[in-house]
Motif scaffolding. Structure first.
Motif: not given
Lengths: 443, 443
Positions: B215-220
């Protein structure tokens, strides 16, 4: 009466077969070149060259020279070559979805979809919804959680494509689902047979008269119940609706198509289906019980070729009153070849056991333990009584034991348990459990 | 760096406004004729003729003559005219989906989608995913249940349209989700900020090093946490990934677009956005806190026109390093106009309270009671300590109380509770509770 592709759905058998062999040939050519799993299998069967494969795809008889494939083989292959296994075209287009089999029989098999195969999966449900005349005036309620199982994700896309209001009943209690069905005036309910019974039970407990809901069509799958007359009648009576059985398999695709006459067809435009004797692997005749062996056309990146589904049914090829010429399964899926019990030379499937229990009446839920000793089997049956049952527990208990003995010469041991004691679940599950490991071969 | 529609995303403000007013005019014309809810509102505001409406849609100043609309109005309308209310074009195209607001502030508002508006909702997520360079090589994991809330159903469709493997983590425990993220080598995680923390906690408890996951990108979205520096840093450190805040509202659509510079833009090609002082309803200047008031273009059958979102943010119009000219929200959504507390004339939002707690360090979870007395507020804060915190409970307790007093002249009463004592949830929720009904006006 609607069709997705009337031409092929009502075509003469020869035309269906011509269509199938054209698609088979293109699938086999590609798989023999670019699919390591099937390339290896084909070579091992002595089909080394492209020309061999082309020859194979010329007639049903020749096609049977190809080896069958089975779930365990695919599972072993995925375990040895994670995550996809070798049943993947190389180079493969990107996958956009991943699901898995329900895993009731062990490790789940993972299936991947490309954008194209996902559209194909939706198409299979369009065949189904159009056959039942679902239109934009309908409201479809899907009474299940949107989890790992592929099941009904495709109903959602198909319902939306038709323009029907398509409600996803995830994350709700059974009572909330009943409420939503009533308040949204859902006309179509999609679930498993046992969950249709469960929802009816919850409605009754809460004094909600679901016979007066707008639901007129119930589409079920995942369990054999819908093709068992007693279960079907019970669900239809409780809901005041017609029940349609539309079977599918995660690893194969949604192969079933229930027509307005409640016949279960197989979508032969999208699958090549063979009906084979589970023992001899030879084709069975019309009306004879055979295992469904499938080659699917719409997942070329991860196909199944001559896949043994373990589902057993009786094929009929006459034209259906609905106009379809697609193979029909008399009485739907009648059982799993794995679940077959041979009692004094008679093949007994769980669906037959269920039919007898339902026929005896007054039972709301049941479970069965199959106990094997030498060449004999006996059944331990637990039952819950209907709230409005007419006889006492002892009468009903005796009635079931006597009927099993009369019909199948089968010893049963029936126990009445309190209402609500047996497990319920929205997911597909078996009411049948085998006990005693030291039992004779089941085949 | 990707764009969905580079032309408009990087256009000069005048060109954006020209685009918006063309779409506004067509929306207003249709709504003033065929939408009973807005037709009535427009008439009540003295805009009786089509010509009046056309005049209104000529400039921001004139447009402000239209009345705003609010959630309660739409709720009352749905209650009076079930199920859709009167905010529906007549005749309306068929609806294919129904969702509802999370209902944390009372009765949920239902929203319906047509096939066209559903595609539009997917488009909004395509803006987002493309901005973050998500491609078919990515695997997106959505850590939430697919239930009633609209939230992330659209991410699924957008991810599939992009050709990315899009995994729906419904019906799993948090540990199963962590396992799936690791084993499927997910590169993108979509969830709420508090659930990103929760998953990290579960991973740590099970000795799974999620910093080493793909996981390199977390969209919240769904909560203010992601725009609070301390929370953002914590999540980024625990996951070894970059965090992007992408806010949306069920009743409006997915209005936010996080760019690679972690700026929160609003998708001004699909929404007309006004930033207004919540008290005076006049436009605020760049950098000033204002309420986001929205007109959406993609749901013409059930639009919102000048809808008061209650979300407060500081607009900035300079060109972003990402090249976008779409309005940027400095620090993201800083709070809800409902949640604003005025302390000695200073507007304090929960996000500021959270920022101070995070700045003090050593806290893994917290909750806040806002206690109002006369014109003064005090906060009762419960905290759980980090497993690896450096100071003792008393030190940390004091540090927080002192910081609040120094920064906001605010009295706080901090209590350290055992690890795991405070509630966690995947759904959006508030860590803030108001107590004592007999408190002064909060506006």
């Amino acid at each position: 009466m609607g069709f997705f592709a009337r031409g092929i759905e009502t075509a003469p058998r020869a035309a269906i077969e011509t269509h199938q062999f054209a698609r088979l040939r293109s699938l086999l050519e590609r798989s023999s070149l670019d699919n390591p799993f099937y390339r290896t299998k084909f070579r091992a069967a002595g089909l080394g060259s492209l020309q061999d494969v082309i020859e194979i795809a010329r007639s049903p008889d020749r096609f049977r020279q190809l080896p069958t494939s089975g779930k365990q083989e695919l599972l072993d292959d995925q375990a040895a070559h994670p995550p996809h296994g070798t049943n993947v075209l190389s180079p493969s287009p990107p996958f956009v979805r991943q699901h898995q089999t329900s895993g009731t029989t062990g490790t789940p098999l993972k299936v991947w979809e490309t954008r194209q195969s996902w559209e194909w999966m939706t198409t299979l449900w369009l065949y189904q919804l159009l056959a039942l005349d679902i239109t934009p005036v309908d409201t479809i309620f899907m009474a299940f959680n949107f989890g790992h199982s592929l099941g009904l994700w495709n109903v959602l896309d198909a319902g939306m494509q038709l323009g029907a209001l398509t409600l996803t009943g995830g994350g709700l209690t059974s009572l909330q689902r009943v409420d939503s069905i009533v308040h949204n005036r859902a006309t179509v309910l999609v679930c498993t047979p046992s969950y249709a019974l469960r929802l009816a039970e919850v409605a009754a407990d809460n004094r909600i008269d679901i016979r007066r809901s707008a639901v007129g069509t119930i589409i079920v799958g995942g369990e054999p119940g819908a093709s068992v007359a007693g279960t079907r009648d019970r669900i239809e009576r409780l809901w005041g609706a017609r029940l349609y059985d539309s079977p599918g398999l995660t690893e194969v695709g949604h192969i079933g198509l229930a027509c307005p006459h409640q016949g279960v067809h197989l979508v032969e435009s999208e699958f090549y289906v063979e009906m084979l004797d589970p023992e001899t692997q030879r084709p069975v005749g019309p009306g004879e019980a055979g295992e469904i062996v499938v080659t699917n056309f719409g997942r070329p990146a991860t196909p199944v070729i001559r896949y043994r589904t373990r589902d057993v049914a009786r094929p009929v090829y006459d034209m259906c009153p609905c106009g379809r010429t697609f193979m029909r399964l008399e009485g739907g899926i009648i059982g799993r070849s794995d679940d077959m019990i041979v009692v004094r030379g008679v093949n007994v499937f769980p669906s037959l056991v269920e039919a007898i229990i339902r026929e005896c009446g007054d039972v709301s839920e049941y479970s069965v333990e199959i106990v094997g000793t030498q060449d004999m089997y006996s059944l331990r049956i637990k039952i819950e009584l209907d709230a409005d049952c007419t006889g006492g527990p002892e009468t009903i208990r005796r009635r079931i034991e006597d009927t099993f003995h009369r019909r199948l010469y089968l010893k049963t041991d029936v126990e009445v348990v309190p209402a609500g004691a047996l497990p319920r679940s929205g997911a597909k599950r078996s009411r049948f459990v085998r006990v005693e490991a030291d039992k004779p071969s089941l085949k």
